[in-house]
Design an enzyme around this catalytic site. Structure first.
Site, PDB file in Angstrom:
ATOM      1  N   HIS A 142      39.498  40.940  33.483  1.00 42.98           N
ATOM      2  CA  HIS A 142      39.785  42.364  33.305  1.00 42.98           C
ATOM      3  C   HIS A 142      41.048  42.689  34.084  1.00 42.98           C
ATOM      4  O   HIS A 142      41.055  42.716  35.326  1.00 42.98           O
ATOM      5  CB  HIS A 142      38.611  43.207  33.809  1.00 42.98           C
ATOM      6  CG  HIS A 142      38.869  44.691  33.770  1.00 42.98           C
ATOM      7  ND1 HIS A 142      39.123  45.367  32.610  1.00 42.98           N
ATOM      8  CD2 HIS A 142      38.913  45.609  34.770  1.00 42.98           C
ATOM      9  CE1 HIS A 142      39.329  46.644  32.880  1.00 42.98           C
ATOM     10  NE2 HIS A 142      39.197  46.820  34.185  1.00 42.98           N
ATOM     11  N   GLY A 157      42.485  45.167  39.453  1.00 37.04           N
ATOM     12  CA  GLY A 157      41.975  46.334  40.173  1.00 37.04           C
ATOM     13  C   GLY A 157      40.783  46.924  39.464  1.00 37.04           C
ATOM     14  O   GLY A 157      40.519  46.613  38.296  1.00 37.04           O
ATOM     15  N   VAL A 161      41.873  52.713  38.331  1.00 36.87           N
ATOM     16  CA  VAL A 161      42.807  52.709  39.452  1.00 36.87           C
ATOM     17  C   VAL A 161      44.249  52.946  38.985  1.00 36.87           C
ATOM     18  O   VAL A 161      45.112  53.300  39.784  1.00 36.87           O
ATOM     19  CB  VAL A 161      42.695  51.391  40.249  1.00 36.87           C
ATOM     20  CG1 VAL A 161      43.387  50.238  39.521  1.00 36.87           C
ATOM     21  CG2 VAL A 161      43.255  51.549  41.664  1.00 36.87           C
ATOM     22  N   LYS A 163      45.894  50.780  36.259  1.00 38.55           N
ATOM     23  CA  LYS A 163      46.554  49.561  35.765  1.00 38.55           C
ATOM     24  C   LYS A 163      47.312  49.826  34.467  1.00 38.55           C
ATOM     25  O   LYS A 163      48.490  49.461  34.325  1.00 38.55           O
ATOM     26  CB  LYS A 163      45.516  48.451  35.532  1.00 38.55           C
ATOM     27  CG  LYS A 163      44.761  48.023  36.782  1.00 38.55           C
ATOM     28  CD  LYS A 163      43.854  46.850  36.522  1.00 38.55           C
ATOM     29  CE  LYS A 163      42.750  47.152  35.532  1.00 38.55           C
ATOM     30  NZ  LYS A 163      41.804  48.156  36.017  1.00 38.55           N
ATOM     31  N   ASP A 181      43.768  45.382  29.531  1.00 37.58           N
ATOM     32  CA  ASP A 181      42.318  45.425  29.657  1.00 37.58           C
ATOM     33  C   ASP A 181      41.686  44.037  29.729  1.00 37.58           C
ATOM     34  O   ASP A 181      40.954  43.734  30.653  1.00 37.58           O
ATOM     35  CB  ASP A 181      41.675  46.254  28.538  1.00 37.58           C
ATOM     36  CG  ASP A 181      40.248  46.628  28.861  1.00 37.58           C
ATOM     37  OD1 ASP A 181      39.987  47.019  30.018  1.00 37.58           O
ATOM     38  OD2 ASP A 181      39.385  46.521  27.988  1.00 37.58           O
ATOM     39  N   GLU A 206      45.411  51.076  26.414  1.00 37.53           N
ATOM     40  CA  GLU A 206      44.466  52.197  26.493  1.00 37.53           C
ATOM     41  C   GLU A 206      44.845  53.125  27.646  1.00 37.53           C
ATOM     42  O   GLU A 206      44.925  52.694  28.791  1.00 37.53           O
ATOM     43  CB  GLU A 206      43.039  51.686  26.701  1.00 37.53           C
ATOM     44  CG  GLU A 206      42.015  52.812  26.769  1.00 37.53           C
ATOM     45  CD  GLU A 206      40.688  52.375  27.360  1.00 37.53           C
ATOM     46  OE1 GLU A 206      39.814  53.239  27.521  1.00 37.53           O
ATOM     47  OE2 GLU A 206      40.543  51.175  27.676  1.00 37.53           O
ATOM     48  N   ARG A 247      52.528  45.369  56.399  1.00 38.52           N
ATOM     49  CA  ARG A 247      53.802  46.090  56.367  1.00 38.52           C
ATOM     50  C   ARG A 247      54.999  45.168  56.516  1.00 38.52           C
ATOM     51  O   ARG A 247      56.138  45.603  56.369  1.00 38.52           O
ATOM     52  CB  ARG A 247      53.825  47.144  57.479  1.00 38.52           C
ATOM     53  CG  ARG A 247      52.760  48.213  57.318  1.00 38.52           C
ATOM     54  CD  ARG A 247      52.844  49.231  58.433  1.00 38.52           C
ATOM     55  NE  ARG A 247      54.145  49.891  58.489  1.00 38.52           N
ATOM     56  CZ  ARG A 247      54.520  50.723  59.445  1.00 38.52           C
ATOM     57  NH1 ARG A 247      53.685  50.985  60.456  1.00 38.52           N
ATOM     58  NH2 ARG A 247      55.708  51.289  59.424  1.00 38.52           N
TER      59      ARG A 247
END
Length: 322
Positions: A142, A157, A161, A163, A181, A206, A247
């Site tokens: 996925h 993810g 979220v 994508k 997807d 989608e 970071r």
């Protein structure tokens, strides 16, 4: 990983544009289970021990000239010995004519004889690549998969979220969609993973609130791609207050797919972050690392040189971090 895949000979003939010289009906019944190809020079010369009879047999200029040089009786004997062992099919390269009695023997033992106009080496390489892709171990995941600056970026993810929205923004910025997807991932070699979309949802994206979009029709054929190597995995997750995120990027992270390590990044998602630009930069930075330059390591080197009291020219002013 242990599941064995196959490909029908009739599909190979269609995809590789091969000419069928005999036994056309048998091509629908024959399946290949391995990517290896055999050139039966030794077998024609009389040495048939350890003959790989589960492979495609490819006859090039050398093998055909050898057969042409034999007298009719000797040639017939050697060919019959070969056909009697059995194998999926035989392919003649360079559009050369089959030898006398070859077609008769092939029909006798029901082994298709095929022909290509390609040179032997070129066809061998292309057929091997084709079989490696179609017979490779595979999984479905996925995710979204896009090509960004020539880099295959797998975006993972949780649902919702962002994508697909990120993939759409990347398409608008000139990059190419491979899959949305559901991504089919194949291990085509010990170092390469190839991703593609299932045929039923190919070129579709989608977007919640809108539905399915046909990217190929909306943005043109230049906005989509059938397959691409997976070179970077970007995992999107919702920003969590108090959680520490990398970071500096000094440590290279990897994730494993089908036994192959792939560079991995975890990107926090929050309002105001332009994920498309971040993924563009991530793709370019990943390519830079593959070419031997790592910005985080260069920073670390400058800091170390500054602390050692080495010449300051081009070094980092540590007061910036105080």
């Amino acid at each position: 990983m242990n599941e064995q895949y196959n490909v029908c000979l009739s599909k190979i003939i269609k995809d590789q544009q091969l000419e069928i010289l005999c036994c056309e009906k048998k091509t629908e019944e024959i399946f290949l289970y391995g990517p290896d190809i055999n050139r039966p020079g030794l077998e024609l010369a009389g040495y048939a021990d350890n003959f790989a009879n589960d492979r495609v047999q490819l006859l090039g200029n050398v093998e055909m000239q050898y057969l042409y040089s034999l007298d009719s009786a000797d040639r017939n004997e050697r060919l019959e010995r070969l056909f009697k062992i059995g194998f999926p099919c035989i392919i003649i390269a360079r559009k050369m004519e089959p030898c006398e009695n070859m077609i008769e023997l092939a029909e006798k033992y029901e082994i298709p004889v095929l022909r290509t106009a390609e040179t032997t080496t070129a066809f061998h390489s292309e057929l091997n690549r084709y079989l490696c892709v179609h017979l490779a171990p595979r999984i479905t995941q996925h995710a979204c998969f896009v090509e960004v600056y020539g880099e295959g970026v797998l975006i993972t993810g949780n649902s919702g979220v962002g994508k697909s929205e990120t993939a759409l923004e990347l398409v608008k910025r000139g990059h190419r969609l491979v899959a949305d997807d559901i991504v089919e991932i194949r291990r085509v070699s010990n170092k390469s993973l190839v991703g593609s979309a299932p045929e039923i949802i190919r070129h579709l994206l989608e977007i919640r609130g809108i539905g399915f979009l046909d990217v190929k029709r909306l943005y043109g054929v230049g906005a989509v791609k059938l397959t691409e190597n997976i070179q970077l995995v970007v995992d999107l997750e919702r920003w969590e207050a108090g959680k520490e995120y990398d970071r500096v990027g000094l440590d290279d992270l990897y994730t494993e797919i089908l036994g192959i390590k792939v560079p991995f990044l975890k990107i926090p998602v929050m309002p105001g972050r332009n994920l498309a630009i971040i993924i563009e930069v991530a793709a370019m930075n990943n390519r830079q690392k593959m070419m031997g330059y790592n910005a985080a390591k260069e920073l670390n080197k400058r800091v170390f040189e500054s602390q050692q009291g080495l010449p300051k020219e081009g070094s980092l002013n540590l007061e910036v971090f105080s």
